[in-house]
Design a protein around this motif. Structure first.
Motif, PDB file in Angstrom:
ATOM      1  N   GLY A  72       0.817  -1.201   0.000  1.00  0.00           N
ATOM      2  CA  GLY A  72       0.000   0.000   0.000  1.00  0.00           C
ATOM      3  C   GLY A  72       0.848   1.247   0.000  1.00  0.00           C
ATOM      4  O   GLY A  72       2.052   1.184  -0.248  1.00  0.00           O
ATOM      5  N   VAL A  73       0.194   2.376   0.270  1.00  0.00           N
ATOM      6  CA  VAL A  73       0.903   3.653   0.284  1.00  0.00           C
ATOM      7  C   VAL A  73       0.652   4.398   1.586  1.00  0.00           C
ATOM      8  O   VAL A  73      -0.404   4.285   2.192  1.00  0.00           O
ATOM      9  CB  VAL A  73       0.500   4.566  -0.904  1.00  0.00           C
ATOM     10  N   ARG A  74       1.663   5.145   1.954  1.00  0.00           N
ATOM     11  CA  ARG A  74       1.577   6.064   3.092  1.00  0.00           C
ATOM     12  C   ARG A  74       1.431   7.447   2.500  1.00  0.00           C
ATOM     13  O   ARG A  74       2.239   7.866   1.669  1.00  0.00           O
ATOM     14  CB  ARG A  74       2.865   5.974   3.911  1.00  0.00           C
ATOM     15  N   VAL A  75       0.384   8.146   2.904  1.00  0.00           N
ATOM     16  CA  VAL A  75       0.085   9.463   2.347  1.00  0.00           C
ATOM     17  C   VAL A  75       0.180  10.493   3.466  1.00  0.00           C
ATOM     18  O   VAL A  75      -0.630  10.495   4.392  1.00  0.00           O
ATOM     19  CB  VAL A  75      -1.333   9.491   1.728  1.00  0.00           C
ATOM     20  N   THR A  76       1.171  11.358   3.370  1.00  0.00           N
ATOM     21  CA  THR A  76       1.340  12.408   4.364  1.00  0.00           C
ATOM     22  C   THR A  76       0.284  13.487   4.149  1.00  0.00           C
ATOM     23  O   THR A  76       0.031  13.903   3.024  1.00  0.00           O
ATOM     24  CB  THR A  76       2.748  13.022   4.263  1.00  0.00           C
ATOM     25  N   ILE A  77      -0.313  13.917   5.227  1.00  0.00           N
ATOM     26  CA  ILE A  77      -1.304  14.990   5.161  1.00  0.00           C
ATOM     27  C   ILE A  77      -0.558  16.301   4.954  1.00  0.00           C
ATOM     28  O   ILE A  77       0.302  16.673   5.746  1.00  0.00           O
ATOM     29  CB  ILE A  77      -2.146  15.054   6.454  1.00  0.00           C
ATOM     30  N   GLY A  78      -0.904  16.989   3.870  1.00  0.00           N
ATOM     31  CA  GLY A  78      -0.242  18.243   3.542  1.00  0.00           C
ATOM     32  C   GLY A  78      -1.213  19.403   3.591  1.00  0.00           C
ATOM     33  O   GLY A  78      -2.200  19.393   4.338  1.00  0.00           O
ATOM     34  N   GLU A  79      -0.935  20.383   2.778  1.00  0.00           N
ATOM     35  CA  GLU A  79      -1.820  21.545   2.665  1.00  0.00           C
ATOM     36  C   GLU A  79      -3.108  21.133   1.966  1.00  0.00           C
ATOM     37  O   GLU A  79      -3.128  20.195   1.178  1.00  0.00           O
ATOM     38  CB  GLU A  79      -1.124  22.653   1.870  1.00  0.00           C
TER      39      GLU A  79
END
Length: 97
Positions: A72-79
């Motif tokens: 899977g993927v890790r998605v960093t919370i950004g703007e």
């Protein structure tokens, strides 16, 4: 130490991150994704064999996610603007499944 001295600013940033993370998780779930609970600054999306294709779709739209091939993927919370682009990509990708 500098962050601790600027506690109001630090708490404001944390609060903003939490709100944005909640918005992203809620939107992903509304799209039909299964997203585990998180208290971090990122979300996890289990994609299995579709991981690489999803990461490429994100990259084509200028969004970088951290793929773990076959998992899977890790998605960093950004703007908010970047998260909006990511959510559009995830919605289109989910419709293709």
């Amino acid at each position: 130490i500098a962050s601790l001295r600027a506690e109001d600013e630090l708490l404001g940033r944390v609060g903003s991150l939490v709100c944005e993370r909640t918005r992203v998780v809620d939107a992903l779930r509304a799209q039909g994704w299964t997203v585990p609970e998180t208290q971090a600054n990122f979300v996890w999306m289990r994609l299995g064999e579709r991981t690489t294709a999803f990461a490429q779709a994100c990259e084509e739209h200028g969004v970088v996610v951290r793929p773990f091939a076959g998992e899977g993927v890790r998605v960093t919370i950004g703007e908010a603007e970047a998260n909006d682009i990511f959510l559009k990509v995830s919605e289109a990708f989910h419709k293709e499944l």
